[in-house]
Scaffold this active site. Structure first.
Site, PDB file in Angstrom:
ATOM      1  N   SER A 230      17.294 -55.691 136.169  1.00 14.81           N
ATOM      2  CA  SER A 230      18.087 -55.613 134.944  1.00 14.81           C
ATOM      3  C   SER A 230      17.681 -54.407 134.103  1.00 14.81           C
ATOM      4  O   SER A 230      18.528 -53.735 133.498  1.00 14.81           O
ATOM      5  CB  SER A 230      17.928 -56.902 134.140  1.00 14.81           C
ATOM      6  OG  SER A 230      18.643 -56.837 132.926  1.00 14.81           O
TER       7      SER A 230
ATOM      8  N   ASP B 232      14.410 -53.952 124.623  1.00 12.01           N
ATOM      9  CA  ASP B 232      14.590 -55.405 124.638  1.00 12.01           C
ATOM     10  C   ASP B 232      14.101 -56.026 125.944  1.00 12.01           C
ATOM     11  O   ASP B 232      14.632 -57.044 126.400  1.00 12.01           O
ATOM     12  CB  ASP B 232      16.055 -55.767 124.401  1.00 12.01           C
ATOM     13  CG  ASP B 232      16.976 -55.225 125.493  1.00 12.01           C
ATOM     14  OD1 ASP B 232      16.544 -54.329 126.244  1.00 12.01           O
ATOM     15  OD2 ASP B 232      18.115 -55.704 125.583  1.00 12.01           O
TER      16      ASP B 232
ATOM     17  N   LYS C 260      29.243 -59.085 113.363  1.00 11.11           N
ATOM     18  CA  LYS C 260      29.985 -58.223 114.276  1.00 11.11           C
ATOM     19  C   LYS C 260      31.471 -58.600 114.224  1.00 11.11           C
ATOM     20  O   LYS C 260      31.809 -59.725 113.839  1.00 11.11           O
ATOM     21  CB  LYS C 260      29.448 -58.373 115.703  1.00 11.11           C
ATOM     22  CG  LYS C 260      28.057 -57.780 115.906  1.00 11.11           C
ATOM     23  CD  LYS C 260      27.654 -57.838 117.372  1.00 11.11           C
ATOM     24  CE  LYS C 260      26.295 -57.197 117.595  1.00 11.11           C
ATOM     25  NZ  LYS C 260      25.900 -57.216 119.035  1.00 11.11           N
TER      26      LYS C 260
ATOM     27  N   HIS D  76      18.327 -59.684 113.631  1.00 10.06           N
ATOM     28  CA  HIS D  76      17.545 -59.072 114.700  1.00 10.06           C
ATOM     29  C   HIS D  76      16.408 -58.236 114.119  1.00 10.06           C
ATOM     30  O   HIS D  76      16.624 -57.448 113.202  1.00 10.06           O
ATOM     31  CB  HIS D  76      18.421 -58.158 115.564  1.00 10.06           C
ATOM     32  CG  HIS D  76      19.407 -58.884 116.412  1.00 10.06           C
ATOM     33  ND1 HIS D  76      20.042 -58.305 117.486  1.00 10.06           N
ATOM     34  CD2 HIS D  76      19.873 -60.153 116.351  1.00 10.06           C
ATOM     35  CE1 HIS D  76      20.857 -59.181 118.053  1.00 10.06           C
ATOM     36  NE2 HIS D  76      20.779 -60.309 117.369  1.00 10.06           N
TER      37      HIS D  76
ATOM     38  N   GLU E  43      11.980 -57.791 120.972  1.00  9.47           N
ATOM     39  CA  GLU E  43      13.191 -58.023 120.190  1.00  9.47           C
ATOM     40  C   GLU E  43      13.207 -59.481 119.732  1.00  9.47           C
ATOM     41  O   GLU E  43      13.090 -60.391 120.552  1.00  9.47           O
ATOM     42  CB  GLU E  43      14.446 -57.734 121.010  1.00  9.47           C
ATOM     43  CG  GLU E  43      15.725 -57.905 120.183  1.00  9.47           C
ATOM     44  CD  GLU E  43      16.989 -57.826 121.022  1.00  9.47           C
ATOM     45  OE1 GLU E  43      17.841 -56.976 120.722  1.00  9.47           O
ATOM     46  OE2 GLU E  43      17.125 -58.632 121.965  1.00  9.47           O
TER      47      GLU E  43
END
Length: 249
Positions: free
Chosen positions: A62, A85, A125, A133, A152
């Site tokens: 990832s 992150d 958002k 965050h 994060e």
């Protein structure tokens, strides 16, 4: 594979393992911090602002996929610089005020360096996502060095977390091509969840005011402390140090 190649592969594997372990240790340290805050708050206020926490570590695959999308070179220093992150922790609270209380307590810890704050509660958002965050660097002490590792942190209410989980499942099901009708309903659901958060906080505050209006019960509670399910009565000699018995104001 010859001996030299085996040795090179072993060294490379060890470097990747230590790289990933640093982020794992950073999560361990962060979870310890949160556990301390939970217990302290429970002892002092008979209330726990943190419902639960969940941590995750990105897989090497990832990480590389994200690095490739960003167009950066593939190397461990490049990953450390551009992927922030790799280690993530989510803190779920009961109320919106708890989110900012936990955030403030974390930001006041001297060994944490807050690199970034994004407030998607005050500024959601466009799709309705709400959360706070933090990007924080925490020191990790290895056997031969100290590393400052990024973590994060996402802090949200139960309602926000439920909405985010649903939104993620819908995007996964439709492979990100979500029909406009569902997008609109998701936005409306986010607004409903936000209204529920505000109503539940108002009820919570009213209940707290009623509890504080019971002086005799409060006085008895103030004479006791509880640690690790052990209950202790504060001796009268210690109570006299504050000048007056709580019952006498």
């Amino acid at each position: 594979m010859n001996t030299l190649q085996i040795e090179q592969f072993r060294k490379f594997k060890n470097e990747i393992t230590r790289f990933m372990m640093a982020y794992k240790f950073a999560l361990d340290a962060f979870e310890t911090k949160i556990e301390i805050l939970k217990e302290e708050f429970q002892f002092l206020h008979d209330y726990n602002p943190i419902e639960h926490t969940k941590s995750r570590l990105k897989s090497p695959e990832s990480i590389l996929n994200k690095l490739h999308k960003k167009g950066h070179e593939i190397s461990l220093p490049s990953i450390r610089e551009h992927i922030k992150d790799i280690a993530g922790i989510r803190i779920t609270c009961s109320f919106i005020s708890d989110i900012y209380r936990i955030s403030e307590m974390l930001q006041n810890q001297s060994d944490l360096t807050i690199l970034e704050v994004k407030d998607y509660i005050q500024h959601p958002k466009p799709n309705g996502y709400r959360s706070l965050h933090l990007l924080a660097a925490i020191p990790v002490f290895m056997s031969d060095r100290q590393e400052n590792v990024c973590v994060e942190v996402q802090i949200r209410t139960i309602a926000m977390d439920f909405w985010a989980s649903l939104e993620h499942k819908i995007y996964y099901k439709y492979d990100k091509a979500v029909p406009p009708r569902l997008l609109q309903e998701l936005k409306e659901a986010s607004d409903s969840a936000s209204a529920l958060d505000r109503k539940m906080e108002r009820l919570h505050n009213e209940i707290a005011e009623v509890k504080e209006a019971q002086p005799l019960e409060l006085a008895e509670t103030m004479k006791r402390i509880s640690i690790n399910n052990q209950h202790y009565q504060i001796p009268e000699a210690l109570l006299r140090l504050i000048g007056d018995d709580p019952e006498n104001g």
